[in-house]
Design a protein around this motif. Structure first.
Motif, PDB file in Angstrom:
ATOM      1  N   GLU A 277     -19.485   8.781  22.028  1.00 17.39           N
ATOM      2  CA  GLU A 277     -20.810   8.508  21.485  1.00 17.39           C
ATOM      3  C   GLU A 277     -20.912   7.102  20.842  1.00 17.39           C
ATOM      4  N   ALA A 278     -22.001   6.396  21.126  1.00 15.88           N
ATOM      5  CA  ALA A 278     -22.220   5.060  20.556  1.00 15.88           C
ATOM      6  C   ALA A 278     -22.786   5.181  19.139  1.00 15.88           C
ATOM      7  N   PRO A 279     -22.472   4.254  18.245  1.00 16.80           N
ATOM      8  CA  PRO A 279     -21.541   3.148  18.459  1.00 16.80           C
ATOM      9  C   PRO A 279     -20.084   3.589  18.310  1.00 16.80           C
ATOM     10  N   ALA A 280     -19.232   3.138  19.226  1.00 16.66           N
ATOM     11  CA  ALA A 280     -17.800   3.435  19.167  1.00 16.66           C
ATOM     12  C   ALA A 280     -17.114   2.375  18.303  1.00 16.66           C
ATOM     13  N   LEU A 281     -16.449   2.798  17.242  1.00 16.29           N
ATOM     14  CA  LEU A 281     -15.869   1.841  16.291  1.00 16.29           C
ATOM     15  C   LEU A 281     -14.557   1.226  16.785  1.00 16.29           C
ATOM     16  N   LYS A 282     -13.982   1.818  17.814  1.00 19.30           N
ATOM     17  CA  LYS A 282     -12.837   1.223  18.551  1.00 19.30           C
ATOM     18  C   LYS A 282     -11.570   1.025  17.710  1.00 19.30           C
ATOM     19  N   LYS A 283     -11.371   1.856  16.701  1.00 19.23           N
ATOM     20  CA  LYS A 283     -10.103   1.793  15.960  1.00 19.23           C
ATOM     21  C   LYS A 283      -8.991   2.445  16.763  1.00 19.23           C
ATOM     22  N   PHE A 284      -9.294   3.576  17.377  1.00  8.34           N
ATOM     23  CA  PHE A 284      -8.310   4.295  18.195  1.00  8.34           C
ATOM     24  C   PHE A 284      -8.634   4.126  19.669  1.00  8.34           C
ATOM     25  N   ARG A 285      -7.560   3.964  20.453  1.00 11.82           N
ATOM     26  CA  ARG A 285      -7.722   3.870  21.913  1.00 11.82           C
ATOM     27  C   ARG A 285      -7.142   5.130  22.552  1.00 11.82           C
ATOM     28  N   TYR A 286      -7.963   5.811  23.351  1.00  9.84           N
ATOM     29  CA  TYR A 286      -7.467   6.987  24.074  1.00  9.84           C
ATOM     30  C   TYR A 286      -6.550   6.536  25.206  1.00  9.84           C
ATOM     31  N   GLN A 287      -5.375   7.127  25.251  1.00 12.06           N
ATOM     32  CA  GLN A 287      -4.407   6.815  26.314  1.00 12.06           C
ATOM     33  C   GLN A 287      -4.022   8.101  27.022  1.00 12.06           C
ATOM     34  N   PRO A 288      -4.740   8.462  28.091  1.00 11.44           N
ATOM     35  CA  PRO A 288      -4.398   9.698  28.807  1.00 11.44           C
ATOM     36  C   PRO A 288      -3.028   9.601  29.473  1.00 11.44           C
ATOM     37  N   LEU A 289      -2.267  10.679  29.374  1.00 13.10           N
ATOM     38  CA  LEU A 289      -0.944  10.729  30.000  1.00 13.10           C
ATOM     39  C   LEU A 289      -1.029  11.570  31.269  1.00 13.10           C
ATOM     40  N   THR A 290      -0.394  11.080  32.325  1.00 11.56           N
ATOM     41  CA  THR A 290      -0.350  11.818  33.584  1.00 11.56           C
ATOM     42  C   THR A 290       0.985  12.534  33.672  1.00 11.56           C
ATOM     43  N   PRO A 291       0.959  13.877  33.805  1.00 11.56           N
ATOM     44  CA  PRO A 291       2.230  14.593  33.943  1.00 11.56           C
ATOM     45  C   PRO A 291       3.037  14.037  35.115  1.00 11.56           C
ATOM     46  N   GLY A 292       4.343  13.932  34.923  1.00 12.21           N
ATOM     47  CA  GLY A 292       5.204  13.454  36.006  1.00 12.21           C
ATOM     48  C   GLY A 292       5.477  11.964  35.984  1.00 12.21           C
ATOM     49  N   THR A 293       4.775  11.228  35.105  1.00 10.98           N
ATOM     50  CA  THR A 293       5.074   9.794  35.005  1.00 10.98           C
ATOM     51  C   THR A 293       5.447   9.437  33.570  1.00 10.98           C
ATOM     52  N   GLU A 294       6.407   8.535  33.436  1.00  8.44           N
ATOM     53  CA  GLU A 294       6.836   8.100  32.111  1.00  8.44           C
ATOM     54  C   GLU A 294       6.004   6.894  31.694  1.00  8.44           C
ATOM     55  N   THR A 295       5.492   6.930  30.452  1.00 12.22           N
ATOM     56  CA  THR A 295       4.617   5.877  29.941  1.00 12.22           C
ATOM     57  C   THR A 295       5.282   5.209  28.746  1.00 12.22           C
ATOM     58  N   ALA A 296       5.243   3.886  28.691  1.00 13.10           N
ATOM     59  CA  ALA A 296       5.781   3.164  27.538  1.00 13.10           C
ATOM     60  C   ALA A 296       4.856   3.375  26.342  1.00 13.10           C
ATOM     61  N   ILE A 297       5.422   3.588  25.155  1.00 14.65           N
ATOM     62  CA  ILE A 297       4.626   3.777  23.942  1.00 14.65           C
ATOM     63  C   ILE A 297       4.487   2.419  23.259  1.00 14.65           C
ATOM     64  N   GLU A 298       3.258   1.949  23.171  1.00 13.85           N
ATOM     65  CA  GLU A 298       2.982   0.614  22.653  1.00 13.85           C
ATOM     66  C   GLU A 298       3.572   0.399  21.254  1.00 13.85           C
ATOM     67  N   ASN A 299       4.127  -0.785  21.018  1.00 12.62           N
ATOM     68  CA  ASN A 299       4.696  -1.196  19.735  1.00 12.62           C
ATOM     69  C   ASN A 299       5.928  -0.385  19.311  1.00 12.62           C
ATOM     70  N   THR A 300       6.556   0.286  20.263  1.00  9.55           N
ATOM     71  CA  THR A 300       7.828   0.962  20.014  1.00  9.55           C
ATOM     72  C   THR A 300       8.746   0.659  21.207  1.00  9.55           C
ATOM     73  N   ASP A 301      10.019   1.070  21.068  1.00  9.81           N
ATOM     74  CA  ASP A 301      10.921   0.917  22.220  1.00  9.81           C
ATOM     75  C   ASP A 301      11.091   2.255  22.944  1.00  9.81           C
ATOM     76  N   MET A 302      10.133   3.169  22.723  1.00 14.86           N
ATOM     77  CA  MET A 302      10.240   4.502  23.314  1.00 14.86           C
ATOM     78  C   MET A 302       9.262   4.676  24.477  1.00 14.86           C
ATOM     79  N   LYS A 303       9.577   5.674  25.284  1.00 16.14           N
ATOM     80  CA  LYS A 303       8.695   6.055  26.399  1.00 16.14           C
ATOM     81  C   LYS A 303       8.432   7.547  26.293  1.00 16.14           C
ATOM     82  N   VAL A 304       7.394   8.000  26.983  1.00 19.28           N
ATOM     83  CA  VAL A 304       7.053   9.429  26.903  1.00 19.28           C
ATOM     84  C   VAL A 304       6.615   9.970  28.250  1.00 19.28           C
ATOM     85  N   GLN A 305       6.961  11.235  28.464  1.00 19.82           N
ATOM     86  CA  GLN A 305       6.499  11.964  29.645  1.00 19.82           C
ATOM     87  C   GLN A 305       5.863  13.257  29.154  1.00 19.82           C
ATOM     88  N   ALA A 306       4.683  13.589  29.698  1.00 18.84           N
ATOM     89  CA  ALA A 306       3.953  14.790  29.268  1.00 18.84           C
ATOM     90  C   ALA A 306       4.125  15.911  30.285  1.00 18.84           C
TER      91      ALA A 306
END
Ligand SMILES: [Zn+2]
Ligand SMILES: [Zn+2]
Length: 320
Positions: free
Chosen positions: A148-177
């Motif tokens: 819903e507008a106005p979007a204040l844009k503090k948080f960014r939605y990052q959808p995870l796709t099962p089966g793929t590993e995603t780097a976690i921003e600003n960390t040295d970790m990765k995640v798989q859902a």
């Protein structure tokens, strides 16, 4: 004399890599700071766990039921040597939300005005509920980057796709859902990867038998090789009710009996030797206190696999 010393030095130099590699092996891979550990009622102590590569301050927060009360307690316990505001704004680099039940995200919503810019990771279905029901102008303010507008844009939605590993921003970790069955909802397991080590966090889930699902079995198949290779440092998994709770009123949760039934299935894939001593962090115990006592007693009795059962406490750090 000189030759003797020279040979001692040569032997020491030869041994040194062995000592240092042994040290590296024994050093814990992860640091976990529980901010909330219960599965209901007490709104100051609901599911939320900060997890980082040990030795860094770059945490992800696994669920976010309780943030402020947990951080304050952790600071009191000297788990952090900075003020609570700094832990929230600078140490938590992102949120992993397993599913959109309030006991797993109320802290994120309530603390959002004071929080800093970061990502919210989850399955698309979980993020949709946040977008359409919580970060809206009717229920709160839209602090996110979509909806819903106005979007204040503090948080960014990052959808995870099962089966793929995603780097976690600003960390040295990765995640798989991995999807989990939780009554009418899809919940999520997050497999967090740091260097050659892993931690598995499960959001609320029922057993495959009850949920008529294969989600748990699929997850066990994925992580069995990591257990055999001693790379999986801990499984964080819920036990909400004692065994007396009838199967038809579990609402997508586990009891000691159903946890151990699932652990037996995992052990069938790893072998009982490989799973013995594995750290199992038991989460989401539901009050009243009498039930929590029962759950712990039943788990102890039913622990035929000799798992290392750990009961996390709010604000008390764990390493593994
Ligand atoms: Zn829950
Ligand atoms: Zn739930």
């Amino acid at each position: 004399m000189t030759r003797k010393y020279t040979s001692i030095i040569i032997v020491l130099c030869w041994l040194l890599p062995f000592f240092s590699s042994a040290q590296v092996k024994n050093k814990p891979a992860f640091r976990l700071v529980p901010l909330g550990v219960l599965g209901g009622i007490d709104e100051s102590n609901l599911s939320a766990y900060m997890l980082a590569t040990n030795g860094t301050n770059n945490y992800v927060c696994l669920d976010a039921g309780t943030l402020h009360a947990g951080i304050v307690k952790a600071v009191e316990n000297k788990a952090f040597d900075v003020p609570a505001e700094k832990v929230l704004r600078q140490y938590i680099k992102g949120y992993f939300i397993s599913h959109a039940h309030l006991d797993h995200l109320a802290g994120l919503i309530i603390n959002s005005p004071d929080d800093s810019t970061k990502n919210i990771y989850g399955l698309q279905s979980t993020l949709e509920t946040l977008k359409n029901h919580y970060f809206t102008w009717a229920s709160w303010a839209n602090f996110a980057d979509q909806g819903e507008a106005p979007a204040l844009k503090k948080f960014r939605y990052q959808p995870l796709t099962p089966g793929t590993e995603t780097a976690i921003e600003n960390t040295d970790m990765k995640v798989q859902a991995f999807p989990l069955s939780h009554s009418n909802l899809t919940s999520t397991a997050f497999l967090v990867h740091s260097a050659d080590a892993y931690t598995l966090y499960l959001g609320d889930t029922g057993a495959d038998t009850i949920e008529k699902s294969t989600n748990m079995q699929n997850l066990w198949q994925a992580i069995a090789p990591l257990i055999k290779a001693k790379q999986l440092k801990a499984i964080m998994i819920e036990v909400s009710f004692p065994d007396e709770q009838p199967d038809k009123t579990l609402f997508g949760h586990l009891t000691p009996h159903w946890l151990m039934a699932e652990m037996d299935k995992l052990a069938a894939l790893t072998g009982t030797d490989a799973i013995k001593g594995l750290n199992i962090v038991v989460t989401h115990l539901k009050p009243p206190a009498i039930n929590i006592v029962k759950i712990k007693a039943e788990l102890k009795l039913e622990n035929k696999l000799r798992l290392n059962l750990i009961y996390p406490q709010q604000g008390k750090p764990l390493t593994f």
